[in-house]
Design a protein around this motif. Structure first.
Motif, PDB file in Angstrom:
ATOM      1  N   PHE A   1       0.817  -1.209   0.000  1.00  0.00           N
ATOM      2  CA  PHE A   1       0.000   0.000   0.000  1.00  0.00           C
ATOM      3  C   PHE A   1       0.858   1.271   0.000  1.00  0.00           C
ATOM      4  O   PHE A   1       0.496   2.275  -0.613  1.00  0.00           O
ATOM      5  CB  PHE A   1      -0.927  -0.017   1.216  1.00  0.00           C
ATOM      6  CG  PHE A   1      -1.902   1.128   1.259  1.00  0.00           C
ATOM      7  CD1 PHE A   1      -2.802   1.344   0.228  1.00  0.00           C
ATOM      8  CD2 PHE A   1      -1.916   1.995   2.344  1.00  0.00           C
ATOM      9  CE1 PHE A   1      -3.704   2.405   0.267  1.00  0.00           C
ATOM     10  CE2 PHE A   1      -2.814   3.060   2.394  1.00  0.00           C
ATOM     11  CZ  PHE A   1      -3.705   3.261   1.351  1.00  0.00           C
ATOM     12  N   ILE A   2       1.992   1.234   0.661  1.00  0.00           N
ATOM     13  CA  ILE A   2       2.886   2.404   0.708  1.00  0.00           C
ATOM     14  C   ILE A   2       3.461   2.678  -0.679  1.00  0.00           C
ATOM     15  O   ILE A   2       3.482   3.831  -1.140  1.00  0.00           O
ATOM     16  CB  ILE A   2       4.028   2.191   1.723  1.00  0.00           C
ATOM     17  CG1 ILE A   2       3.464   1.938   3.117  1.00  0.00           C
ATOM     18  CG2 ILE A   2       4.959   3.411   1.721  1.00  0.00           C
ATOM     19  CD1 ILE A   2       2.632   3.077   3.660  1.00  0.00           C
ATOM     20  N   LEU A   3       3.918   1.631  -1.365  1.00  0.00           N
ATOM     21  CA  LEU A   3       4.466   1.795  -2.712  1.00  0.00           C
ATOM     22  C   LEU A   3       3.380   2.298  -3.663  1.00  0.00           C
ATOM     23  O   LEU A   3       3.638   3.143  -4.525  1.00  0.00           O
ATOM     24  CB  LEU A   3       5.029   0.466  -3.222  1.00  0.00           C
ATOM     25  CG  LEU A   3       5.698   0.495  -4.603  1.00  0.00           C
ATOM     26  CD1 LEU A   3       6.876   1.453  -4.620  1.00  0.00           C
ATOM     27  CD2 LEU A   3       6.143  -0.914  -5.012  1.00  0.00           C
ATOM     28  N   TYR A   4       2.160   1.786  -3.468  1.00  0.00           N
ATOM     29  CA  TYR A   4       1.036   2.257  -4.286  1.00  0.00           C
ATOM     30  C   TYR A   4       0.847   3.764  -4.143  1.00  0.00           C
ATOM     31  O   TYR A   4       0.683   4.482  -5.134  1.00  0.00           O
ATOM     32  CB  TYR A   4      -0.254   1.530  -3.893  1.00  0.00           C
ATOM     33  CG  TYR A   4      -1.488   2.370  -4.128  1.00  0.00           C
ATOM     34  CD1 TYR A   4      -2.013   2.539  -5.412  1.00  0.00           C
ATOM     35  CD2 TYR A   4      -2.093   3.059  -3.066  1.00  0.00           C
ATOM     36  CE1 TYR A   4      -3.115   3.353  -5.629  1.00  0.00           C
ATOM     37  CE2 TYR A   4      -3.181   3.868  -3.276  1.00  0.00           C
ATOM     38  CZ  TYR A   4      -3.692   4.017  -4.559  1.00  0.00           C
ATOM     39  OH  TYR A   4      -4.778   4.842  -4.770  1.00  0.00           O
ATOM     40  N   GLN A   5       0.853   4.274  -2.911  1.00  0.00           N
ATOM     41  CA  GLN A   5       0.621   5.708  -2.680  1.00  0.00           C
ATOM     42  C   GLN A   5       1.675   6.558  -3.383  1.00  0.00           C
ATOM     43  O   GLN A   5       1.355   7.581  -4.006  1.00  0.00           O
ATOM     44  CB  GLN A   5       0.625   6.001  -1.182  1.00  0.00           C
ATOM     45  CG  GLN A   5      -0.577   5.425  -0.442  1.00  0.00           C
ATOM     46  CD  GLN A   5      -0.530   5.747   1.042  1.00  0.00           C
ATOM     47  OE1 GLN A   5      -0.748   6.886   1.451  1.00  0.00           O
ATOM     48  NE2 GLN A   5      -0.248   4.754   1.853  1.00  0.00           N
ATOM     49  N   LEU A   6       2.934   6.137  -3.302  1.00  0.00           N
ATOM     50  CA  LEU A   6       4.018   6.888  -3.936  1.00  0.00           C
ATOM     51  C   LEU A   6       3.835   6.925  -5.463  1.00  0.00           C
ATOM     52  O   LEU A   6       3.955   7.984  -6.093  1.00  0.00           O
ATOM     53  CB  LEU A   6       5.370   6.257  -3.579  1.00  0.00           C
ATOM     54  CG  LEU A   6       5.785   6.340  -2.109  1.00  0.00           C
ATOM     55  CD1 LEU A   6       7.046   5.518  -1.872  1.00  0.00           C
ATOM     56  CD2 LEU A   6       6.018   7.798  -1.704  1.00  0.00           C
ATOM     57  N   ALA A   7       3.528   5.766  -6.048  1.00  0.00           N
ATOM     58  CA  ALA A   7       3.377   5.676  -7.503  1.00  0.00           C
ATOM     59  C   ALA A   7       2.130   6.410  -7.974  1.00  0.00           C
ATOM     60  O   ALA A   7       2.165   7.130  -8.980  1.00  0.00           O
ATOM     61  CB  ALA A   7       3.320   4.205  -7.921  1.00  0.00           C
TER      62      ALA A   7
END
Length: 441
Positions: A329-335
């Motif tokens: 979920f963290i990587l999703y937010q950044l992308a």
């Protein structure tokens, strides 16, 4: 070109307005007729479909006559199968891929005189004034060079650039036109705005030759993909002469065996990933009229609409895909923030909904092995998501994302219709790793 072709803002607005009145009238009359019929209530959807078909035919006629951006949108609808509209309606748009009112011989002669100072018959030993295809920006004729080479000659409609620019000024009316047959249509204004630049670029045939040569280079390792050879000496910004290539239409391929459709589907999918990840460019006009097929070959036509993608954009897109693959979920937010899909101040509730939407659409294709397109409607999922959030004051996502989605949608619908079995994840990982070996994520 239709007689008395309209290119001015007012005249095109009038043409769209007239179509709205006629389409609305036919819809109202057919609906009223159905309400007074003896058809029982459970057939209400059938009655409404009949009314929408009558209205759609009126709209398609206007698209064919006005050409330009309006017809281009119609071509986009034509490849949607039953993902956006009932198949009975989307099928009506198929004729816009290659067939619409053409310009007369006198207009063709004027364009050649303007560009070469000569008539077509002075340049070619044979030139057929009857076009083999008529589309949104130009029409295609068959001819022969003086050395006997058979060629296809694309001739641009006069004043089409002016007409297209004026279409963009009539977005409100165009939006209303589509609401007649698609009440839940997303905001078509932003879509037209996003494709404006690419459509204008398509009107430069000299630029298209550069694109053709580039894609011929890209696909030199794909022996089953053919790119027509261009003849610059017989081409200008408004006339494009290229190698004449023969093949079956997409509709014809539905008669191929499943093994042959699997073979073509594999080529189409792998070449798409190769073009995007290795060469960072895509052919972004996936309407079926831009393809011809043989049982072991794909002929890719019309290179007016292509798009190069920056390494930064592709890196962000890969991170978005990896966030699904890793359920991160963290990587999703950044992308997602980098791609303009969400805002930094977004509520977590919205972020979770969007993340789950992406997982629902892309997730099934992260498993190994060969299989067909998942039998679910991604457009329906996206529409339901958009209904659940407040779209006010939201900026559009990265422009590249729309053009990538447009190309991906064309690929998806072809593979879905063919029922091709594809190694989805293995191919993505293979070509993505080539990009990652060159660029640091």
């Amino acid at each position: 070109m239709p007689k008395n072709f309209k290119s001015g803002k007012i005249s095109r607005l009038t043409g769209i307005g007239t179509s709205i009145l006629k389409a609305t009238g036919k819809y109202a009359i057919r609906t009223a007729r159905n309400k007074t019929s003896d058809i029982i209530d459970k057939n209400e959807n059938i009655k409404n479909l009949s009314a929408k078909i009558a209205a759609t035919k009126e709209i398609i006629e206007t698209m064919g006559e006005l050409k330009g951006a309006l017809m281009k949108i119609g071509q986009m609808i034509s490849i949607s199968e039953d993902l956006i509209l009932p198949k009975e309606i989307s099928a009506l748009f198929n004729g816009l891929q290659t067939k619409s009112p053409s310009m007369p011989q006198s207009e063709v002669n004027l364009i050649f005189k303007k560009n070469f100072g000569k008539l077509p018959t002075d340049i070619f030993i044979d030139f057929d004034y009857q076009p083999i295809a008529s589309a949104s920006i130009g029409q295609v004729h068959c001819g022969y060079l003086k050395d006997g080479t058979k060629v296809a000659i694309k001739v641009q409609y006069p004043k089409i650039v002016t007409a297209i620019k004026n279409d963009f000024k009539n977005i409100d009316k165009i939006y209303h036109l589509f609401k007649l047959i698609f009440p839940n249509v997303p905001n078509i204004k932003s879509i037209i705005d996003e494709i404006a630049e690419s459509i204008i670029t398509e009107c430069d045939y000299e630029n298209e030759i550069k694109n053709m040569n580039h894609f011929a280079y890209i696909y030199q390792n794909f022996s089953n993909i053919k790119v027509p050879k261009a003849f610059p000496l017989f081409s200008t910004k408004e006339i494009l002469t290229m190698e004449f290539m023969e093949g079956d239409t997409f509709e014809d391929t539905l008669k191929y065996s499943q093994e042959e459709r699997d073979f073509l589907g594999d080529i189409l999918y792998r070449s798409f990933q190769y073009s995007f990840y290795v060469h960072n460019i895509l052919h972004t006009d996936p309407q079926n009229g831009n393809y011809l097929f043989n049982r072991d070959q794909i002929i890719l036509l019309d290179y007016g609409s292509t798009r190069s993608f920056s390494p930064h954009f592709i890196s962000s897109y890969i991170k978005l895909l990896k966030s699904v693959e890793q359920n991160d979920f963290i990587l999703y937010q950044l992308a997602a923030q980098d791609l303009g899909l969400v805002r930094p101040s977004e509520k977590e509730e919205h972020l979770l909904k969007h993340f789950n939407l992406i997982k629902d659409i892309y997730g099934p294709y992260t498993k190994s092995g060969k299989f067909k397109v998942i039998d679910e409607n991604p457009v329906h999922k996206i529409t339901q998501f958009l209904k659940s959030i407040d779209m006010k004051n939201r900026k559009s996502p990265a422009k590249e994302l729309f053009l990538l989605d447009r190309s991906s949608f064309g690929l998806y619908t072809k593979l879905k219709t063919w029922k091709s079995e594809i190694e989805w994840f293995e191919n993505i990982i293979h070509y993505r790793s080539i990009f990652e070996s060159i660029h640091t994520l």
